[in-house]
Design a protein around this motif. Structure first.
Motif, PDB file in Angstrom:
ATOM      1  N   GLY A  60       0.818  -1.209   0.000  1.00  0.00           N
ATOM      2  CA  GLY A  60       0.000   0.000   0.000  1.00  0.00           C
ATOM      3  C   GLY A  60       0.853   1.262   0.000  1.00  0.00           C
ATOM      4  O   GLY A  60       0.552   2.240  -0.696  1.00  0.00           O
ATOM      5  N   LEU A  61       1.913   1.256   0.773  1.00  0.00           N
ATOM      6  CA  LEU A  61       2.799   2.416   0.809  1.00  0.00           C
ATOM      7  C   LEU A  61       3.543   2.590  -0.506  1.00  0.00           C
ATOM      8  O   LEU A  61       3.760   3.715  -0.968  1.00  0.00           O
ATOM      9  CB  LEU A  61       3.806   2.284   1.957  1.00  0.00           C
ATOM     10  CG  LEU A  61       3.240   2.437   3.363  1.00  0.00           C
ATOM     11  CD1 LEU A  61       4.316   2.125   4.394  1.00  0.00           C
ATOM     12  CD2 LEU A  61       2.701   3.836   3.571  1.00  0.00           C
ATOM     13  N   ALA A  62       3.942   1.483  -1.121  1.00  0.00           N
ATOM     14  CA  ALA A  62       4.667   1.566  -2.389  1.00  0.00           C
ATOM     15  C   ALA A  62       3.748   2.065  -3.506  1.00  0.00           C
ATOM     16  O   ALA A  62       4.198   2.745  -4.425  1.00  0.00           O
ATOM     17  CB  ALA A  62       5.253   0.211  -2.749  1.00  0.00           C
ATOM     18  N   ALA A  63       2.468   1.739  -3.437  1.00  0.00           N
ATOM     19  CA  ALA A  63       1.533   2.126  -4.488  1.00  0.00           C
ATOM     20  C   ALA A  63       0.988   3.535  -4.300  1.00  0.00           C
ATOM     21  O   ALA A  63       0.478   4.139  -5.238  1.00  0.00           O
ATOM     22  CB  ALA A  63       0.380   1.129  -4.545  1.00  0.00           C
ATOM     23  N   SER A  64       1.092   4.095  -3.108  1.00  0.00           N
ATOM     24  CA  SER A  64       0.509   5.417  -2.872  1.00  0.00           C
ATOM     25  C   SER A  64       1.381   6.508  -3.489  1.00  0.00           C
ATOM     26  O   SER A  64       2.602   6.431  -3.458  1.00  0.00           O
ATOM     27  CB  SER A  64       0.340   5.661  -1.370  1.00  0.00           C
ATOM     28  OG  SER A  64       1.601   5.746  -0.765  1.00  0.00           O
TER      29      SER A  64
END
Length: 103
Positions: A60-64
Motif C-alpha cells: 500500500g505504501l509503495a503504491a501510494s
C-alpha cells in the motif's frame, strides 16, 4: 517428599506439583513433544499472519502517490544538533594514570 508434593528439610517446608509426568516413560515424552509442536505451530501461524499484514502495508505504501523520502536533515535532527552546539575541534585529553598508595 510425600506423594502429594509436600516436602520438609529441617525447618523449611513447602509443596510443589505439576500437571503431569514430565520425564517418565516414552508416552510422557511423546505428549510433551506434541504439545510443544502445537505451540510452535500456533506461533508460526501468528508470525505468518503478522508478516502478511506488514506485506499488505508495504504494498500500500509503495503504491501510494506520496512524496519521496526526505534527503536532508529532519527537523528533529536539526534541533538535536542545535542543542549539542558546535563540534569540538580539540581532541579529548587523557587523564594521567592513578597513583597507587604504598602502605
Amino acid at each position: 517428599m510425600s506423594a502429594d508434593g509436600a516436602w520438609r528439610l529441617a525447618l523449611a517446608t513447602g509443596t510443589w506439583g505439576k500437571p503431569g509426568p514430565a520425564h517418565i516413560g516414552a508416552l510422557a515424552r511423546q505428549r510433551a513433544r506434541q504439545r510443544r509442536i502445537g505451540e510452535l505451530t500456533e506461533h508460526i501461524g501468528e508470525t505468518n499472519a503478522s508478516l502478511a499484514a506488514l506485506d499488505d502495508q508495504l504494498r500500500g505504501l509503495a503504491a501510494s502517490p506520496r512524496s519521496p523520502l526526505p534527503t536532508g536533515p529532519t527537523p528533529w535532527l536539526r534541533r538535536q544538533t542545535a542543542r549539542a552546539g558546535p563540534p569540538r575541534n580539540k581532541p579529548r585529553t587523557r587523564l594521567p594514570p592513578k597513583r597507587r598508595r604504598r602502605g
